[in-house]
Design a protein around this motif. Structure first.
Motif, short mmCIF file in Angstrom:
data_model
loop_
_atom_site.label_atom_id
_atom_site.label_comp_id
_atom_site.label_asym_id
_atom_site.label_seq_id
_atom_site.Cartn_x
_atom_site.Cartn_y
_atom_site.Cartn_z
N ALA A 93 32.66 30.99 50.55
CA ALA A 93 33.57 31.23 49.43
C ALA A 93 34.99 30.80 49.81
CB ALA A 93 33.55 32.71 49.03
N ASP B 160 36.97 27.76 48.20
CA ASP B 160 37.99 28.40 47.35
C ASP B 160 37.39 29.05 46.12
OD1 ASP B 160 40.65 28.82 47.87
OD2 ASP B 160 40.99 26.65 48.07
N LEU B 161 36.19 29.57 46.25
CA LEU B 161 35.54 30.23 45.12
C LEU B 161 35.65 31.74 45.28
CD1 LEU B 161 32.29 28.09 44.82
CD2 LEU B 161 34.37 27.92 43.45
N PRO B 162 35.61 32.47 44.16
CA PRO B 162 35.58 33.93 44.28
C PRO B 162 34.26 34.40 44.86
CG PRO B 162 35.31 33.28 41.99
CD PRO B 162 35.58 32.01 42.76
N GLN B 163 34.25 35.60 45.41
CA GLN B 163 33.04 36.12 46.04
C GLN B 163 32.73 37.52 45.53
OE1 GLN B 163 34.72 36.01 50.05
NE2 GLN B 163 34.51 38.24 50.21
N THR C 219 30.26 40.28 47.25
CA THR C 219 29.32 40.55 48.32
C THR C 219 28.55 41.84 48.05
OG1 THR C 219 31.14 41.60 49.47
CG2 THR C 219 30.63 39.37 50.13
N THR D 271 29.22 39.29 36.18
CA THR D 271 29.60 40.68 36.38
C THR D 271 28.67 41.23 37.45
OG1 THR D 271 30.20 40.79 34.07
CG2 THR D 271 29.98 42.90 35.23
N ARG E 130 28.56 46.02 43.11
CA ARG E 130 28.49 45.92 44.56
C ARG E 130 28.25 47.27 45.21
NH1 ARG E 130 33.44 44.88 46.90
NH2 ARG E 130 32.24 44.15 48.67
N THR F 237 32.18 47.60 40.41
CA THR F 237 31.82 46.46 39.58
C THR F 237 33.00 45.49 39.49
OG1 THR F 237 30.35 47.86 38.30
CG2 THR F 237 30.92 45.76 37.32
N LEU F 238 32.69 44.20 39.71
CA LEU F 238 33.69 43.15 39.63
C LEU F 238 33.29 42.14 38.58
CD1 LEU F 238 34.27 42.17 43.39
CD2 LEU F 238 35.53 43.85 42.05
N SER F 239 34.30 41.46 38.04
CA SER F 239 34.02 40.31 37.19
C SER F 239 34.61 39.10 37.89
CB SER F 239 34.69 40.53 35.83
OG SER F 239 34.65 39.33 35.10
N ILE F 240 33.80 38.07 38.10
CA ILE F 240 34.30 36.88 38.80
C ILE F 240 34.01 35.65 37.96
CG2 ILE F 240 34.20 37.77 41.16
CD1 ILE F 240 31.46 36.58 41.47
N THR F 241 34.93 34.67 38.03
CA THR F 241 34.72 33.44 37.28
C THR F 241 33.75 32.54 38.05
OG1 THR F 241 36.63 32.46 38.37
CG2 THR F 241 37.04 33.49 36.25
#
Lengths: 302, 249
Positions: B132, B136-139, B141, B154, B157, B165-169
């Motif tokens: 990641a 340069d990408l979001p992660q 884990t 969504t 983790r 809970t995360l939201s990543i592009t």
């Protein structure tokens, strides 16, 4: 930290950092985390606290925290993180950006560039030497004593917060509420396995024992997967690594993956019906008995 | 959207490894090898996303010696569409693997890279995060739940205190934790079909990556042995031992 206080794992990490030699600085990246920075400044052995505060740092998102670490990384030869969920999340991101290898989950500092770490679920100990200029390390907290939380008087310095990367956002969390000691820091842990049969039985049999001993509750993966206990109670290679004074395993067979998480406990007690259960091979005291009668009896004896 | 799933061939999870007497490593000659359990979960999740229609192609990747082909065939039997082997007999450390994977990400342009959270041999828990960083990408884990919609994922983790809970592009890197799913058993017809699927082989040089190890393993030793324990006859005896001998209660 949780913005208000410093987590226990930081104290063990400070001890490991002191063992690496040199001045120890603590970075507190968070939002409205002044209290945490103050707490960090009181840890014995800490020379300086760097406090970065911004909304993007509130929830410890890896992208933002890693950028914050990188902003100051050039000043340091060693960067240590506790091997907690958040340390393990951020550290490799920092290492890759610096183009250096990471040494995960160290249990001993042999020299400034040489460390011991367990591999193969703790069935072997590797001594590794880093060839890199900067050592990025995660620290197995049970491998090091906690530094005293008071007695230090480090100066707190404010650092400019890096910009939010904008690629991730925090949606919410479900924090398991518990008034028991934290599992990884508890002196006594009582842990239940599949043999308990149901969540109701787990609560009914294990909770009184934990209450009596002032212990934290743990569980095997089988018990967690079956829904008897929440997953943050899981002890093992993929759950938490613990090393309490006393670990009581009830109804846990003792698979390799579970032993990896608890075999450094000082005293291990196994209560199991099956005389062949592998848990007896690591137990200091083994009791071959039905846990449904033995555990309540033990509660009564206490 | 394509998904890239890196998989690793490791000593089977139920085998208790032995340290070699000369201290150079663990003895893995003639030991049963399997796909790293976390990677199986990652492949399973990728295939489920494909079955839901969120994904068009699942590509399995493995880095290591020629025998990793077996692991890739297993991934294809679970449902991966094709495989890529980066063949090297050198010792591959997480940073080198992350660089190899970055080269493949640049080449294949997947929307999601799905890894296991750690390999059960080296227990490093690094490659996903390093990949990641390099891309340069979001992660996200230690994922126990993943939903993909509208260019975002969504992800729930597993963290120390519970769940988050995360939201990543997208594109993004996600690493699988144990409770994400229950990997399916591979069936004989699928094993046969997997043999016909495409498998490309590259060398690290083809991808322009220097895989030289950065960490030198000086020695590998046995963990300290615990002293032999005793069996006690009953609860009273146990209580007595804990109180007077071990003095822990």
């Amino acid at each position: 930290h949780d913005n208000a206080s410093i987590k226990g794992a930081t104290l063990n990490t400070v001890t490991a950092a002191v063992a690496c030699g040199g001045d120890v600085h603590v970075l507190v990246a968070g939002h409205n985390a002044g209290a945490a920075a103050q707490a960090a400044s009181k840890i014995a052995g800490v020379a300086k606290v760097i406090h970065a505060d911004a909304p993007g740092l509130e929830h410890g998102l890896a992208e933002n925290v890693a950028a914050q670490v990188l902003a100051i990384a050039s000043n340091y030869s060693h960067i240590l993180f506790p091997a907690t969920a958040s340390g393990k999340n951020v550290a490799p991101r920092v290492a890759a950006k610096l183009d250096v290898a990471q040494i995960s989950d160290i249990t001993k500092v042999i020299a400034v560039d040489t460390f011991e770490r367990p591999i193969y679920a703790g069935n072997a100990i590797a001594t590794v030497q880093s060839q890199d200029a900067v050592k990025i390390i995660t620290v197995r907290t049970t491998g090091f004593d906690a530094a005293a939380a008071t007695g230090g008087s480090a100066q707190v310095e404010t650092a400019a917060a890096t910009a939010d990367a904008g690629k991730s956002s925090f949606v919410g969390s479900e924090i398991a509420k518990s008034d028991r000691p934290e599992l990884t820091a508890a002196k006594i842990i009582v842990s239940g396995g599949r043999a308990l049969g149901s969540k109701e039985k787990f609560d009914e049999v294990m909770t009184p024992l934990a209450d009596k001993l002032g212990a934290a509750l743990g569980a095997s993966r089988a018990a967690v997967d079956a829904g008897y206990a929440p997953n943050d109670w899981q002890v093992g290679q993929t759950g938490k690594i613990v090393a309490p004074q006393l670990y009581v395993a009830a109804g846990i067979s003792g698979a390799i993956q579970h032993l990896a998480g608890m075999k450094d406990s000082k005293v291990i007690v196994a209560i199991n019906k099956d005389p062949e259960a592998p848990i007896f091979s690591v137990a200091d005291y083994g009791l071959e008995a039905d846990l449904f009668t033995a555990v309540p009896e033990l509660v009564k004896a206490l | 959207m394509k998904i890239l799933v890196p998989v690793k061939r490791v000593v089977d999870k139920d085998i208790k490894v032995r340290v070699k007497s000369d201290g150079t490593g663990v003895d893995i000659a003639n030991v049963k090898m399997s796909m790293n359990p976390f990677d199986e979960i990652a492949v399973e999740e990728a295939v489920r996303l494909k079955e839901k229609g969120a994904v068009t192609e699942v590509i399995a990747v493995s880095c290591g010696d020629a025998k990793c082909q077996e692991t890739l065939r297993t991934a294809m039997a679970i449902g991966a569409d094709r495989g890529i082997l980066v063949e090297s007999d050198a010792e591959l450390q997480p940073l080198a693997i992350a660089k190899l994977l970055k080269a493949l990400v640049d080449k294949e342009q997947p929307g999601l890279i799905f890894l296991g959270k750690q390999a059960i041999d080296s227990d490093d828990n690094q490659v996903g995060q390093m990949l990641a960083a390099l891309t340069d990408l979001p992660q996200a884990t230690f994922a126990s739940k993943v939903e993909v919609a509208d260019g975002k994922a969504t992800v729930t983790r597993e963290v120390d205190s519970g769940l988050e809970t995360l939201s990543i592009t997208l594109p993004a890197v996600v690493t699988a934790d144990l409770r994400l799913n229950e990997p399916r058993y591979v069936t004989l017809p699928n094993i046969m079909k997997a043999k016909k699927k495409q498998l490309d082989t590259f060398k690290p040089e083809d991808l322009g990556v220097d895989v030289a190890p950065r960490l030198k393993t000086l020695k590998v030793s046995e963990p300290p042995k615990r002293g032999a324990g005793v069996k006690v006859a009953d609860v009273a005896a146990l209580f007595e031992k804990l109180k007077n001998e071990a003095k822990v209660i």
